[in-house]
Structures are given as structure tokens and as C-alpha cells.
Design a protein around this motif. Structure first.
Motif, PDB file in Angstrom:
ATOM      1  N   ARG A  86     -13.314  -1.643  -9.389  1.00  0.00           N
ATOM      2  CA  ARG A  86     -14.310  -2.205  -8.443  1.00  0.00           C
ATOM      3  C   ARG A  86     -14.388  -2.767  -7.117  1.00  0.00           C
ATOM      4  O   ARG A  86     -14.833  -2.865  -6.140  1.00  0.00           O
ATOM      5  N   LYS A  87     -12.657  -3.371  -7.183  1.00  0.00           N
ATOM      6  CA  LYS A  87     -12.703  -4.275  -5.768  1.00  0.00           C
ATOM      7  C   LYS A  87     -11.305  -3.371  -5.036  1.00  0.00           C
ATOM      8  O   LYS A  87     -10.581  -2.662  -5.752  1.00  0.00           O
ATOM      9  N   SER A  88     -11.307  -4.101  -3.784  1.00  0.00           N
ATOM     10  CA  SER A  88     -10.305  -3.546  -3.020  1.00  0.00           C
ATOM     11  C   SER A  88      -9.424  -4.807  -2.674  1.00  0.00           C
ATOM     12  O   SER A  88      -9.924  -5.695  -2.114  1.00  0.00           O
ATOM     13  N   LEU A  89      -8.207  -4.440  -2.109  1.00  0.00           N
ATOM     14  CA  LEU A  89      -7.512  -5.542  -1.348  1.00  0.00           C
ATOM     15  C   LEU A  89      -7.361  -5.166   0.158  1.00  0.00           C
ATOM     16  O   LEU A  89      -7.254  -4.183   0.320  1.00  0.00           O
ATOM     17  N   VAL A  90      -7.081  -6.324   0.752  1.00  0.00           N
ATOM     18  CA  VAL A  90      -7.176  -6.176   2.330  1.00  0.00           C
ATOM     19  C   VAL A  90      -5.824  -6.640   2.562  1.00  0.00           C
ATOM     20  O   VAL A  90      -5.167  -7.743   2.021  1.00  0.00           O
ATOM     21  N   GLU A  91      -4.733  -6.106   3.363  1.00  0.00           N
ATOM     22  CA  GLU A  91      -3.438  -6.542   3.448  1.00  0.00           C
ATOM     23  C   GLU A  91      -3.099  -6.078   4.890  1.00  0.00           C
ATOM     24  O   GLU A  91      -3.693  -5.408   5.548  1.00  0.00           O
ATOM     25  N   LEU A  92      -2.306  -6.932   5.496  1.00  0.00           N
ATOM     26  CA  LEU A  92      -1.682  -6.906   7.006  1.00  0.00           C
ATOM     27  C   LEU A  92      -0.861  -5.531   7.053  1.00  0.00           C
ATOM     28  O   LEU A  92      -0.306  -5.084   6.207  1.00  0.00           O
ATOM     29  N   SER A  93      -1.317  -4.694   8.168  1.00  0.00           N
ATOM     30  CA  SER A  93      -0.680  -3.430   8.544  1.00  0.00           C
ATOM     31  C   SER A  93       0.503  -3.995   9.580  1.00  0.00           C
ATOM     32  O   SER A  93       0.690  -5.083   9.765  1.00  0.00           O
TER      33      SER A  93
END
Length: 140
Positions: A86-93
Motif C-alpha cells: 500500500r506504500k511507496s518509497l521516495v528516493e533521490l534520483s
């Protein structure tokens, strides 16, 4: 010369650090809030938007807008959470890392030029000692 009271030193240090921080931020090309998010992702790795909001002490809705802007600019990417569908992660591109390094470089460059232009060799040595003391205080 009398030793200054800790409360006096604390007040003067807080004021000077605030002024210096505000001045260094003038070198930024990316808004401060976005740089702060990129910095957290760089230091701590991928996070949920909720975790970013808690870290930055803002409402989750505000962080969702900030993350949306960063996504549009290609500075962050979203990926599936490894344990919670149900969740997503945000990461640096890669572009985000480059942009963050550029911001840090501009800040450090301005500060290095100011130190060279404004301070004597003796004052630079005193500042270096002071920086080490500030780092020690920050670790307390």
C-alpha cells in the motif's frame, strides 16, 4: 579578559549562526524546503512521504505537494515499498543527487570565498577550532 557567561555565548552564537545560514541560503537555486528533502533522502535513504513529513515536521499533505514537485523535476523517483504494497518509497534520483551536490558546492564555495576574503590566517585558524567545538556541541 573575563570569561563570558555560557548564556551570553549561546545567544551570540545562535544569532550569528542564523545570520550565516540565511546568507548562505541565498546561493541556492532550489527552494530551501526542497533542498531539505533532498538532503534527508541523501543522508537517510529512501523514505515514505509520511516519514519525510515527520522528519521535516510538516503536514503529510504539504510533503506530498513537495514530493510531487520534486518528481516533476526528476529529482526524486518513487518505487514500491518492499514489505507494504500500500506504500511507496521516495528516493533521490541521479539528477537529484547532482542538484543537491550543486547546491552544497555553491554554499561551500561562497563560504570559502568569504572566509578567504574576510579573515586573517589567525582568524581562519580560530574559526577552524570553533567549527570543531560546534561539531562537538551538536553531537551532545
Amino acid at each position: 579578559m573575563a570569561t563570558p557567561e555560557p548564556a551570553t555565548v549561546a545567544a551570540e552564537l545562535r544569532t550569528a549562526m542564523g545570520k550565516l545560514t540565511r546568507r548562505v541560503k541565498h546561493e541556492d537555486h532550489i527552494p530551501h524546503g526542497q533542498v531539505a528533502v533532498l538532503g534527508v533522502l541523501d543522508r537517510d535513504g529512501a523514505m515514505t512521504t509520511s516519514d519525510l513529513a515527520a522528519d521535516q515536521r510538516v503536514r503529510p499533505q504539504s510533503m506530498a505537494r513537495a514530493v510531487g514537485l520534486l518528481l516533476e523535476q526528476g529529482l526524486v523517483v518513487r518505487r514500491a515499498h518492499p514489505t507494504d504494497g500500500r506504500k511507496s518509497l521516495v528516493e533521490l534520483s541521479g539528477a537529484g543527487r547532482d542538484a543537491l551536490e550543486g547546491e552544497r558546492g555553491r554554499r561551500a564555495g561562497w563560504l570559502a570565498q568569504a572566509i578567504e576574503a574576510e579573515l586573517t590566517a589567525e582568524e581562519r585558524a580560530a574559526l577552524a577550532r570553533g567549527a570543531a567545538l560546534m561539531e562537538r556541541l551538536a553531537g551532545r
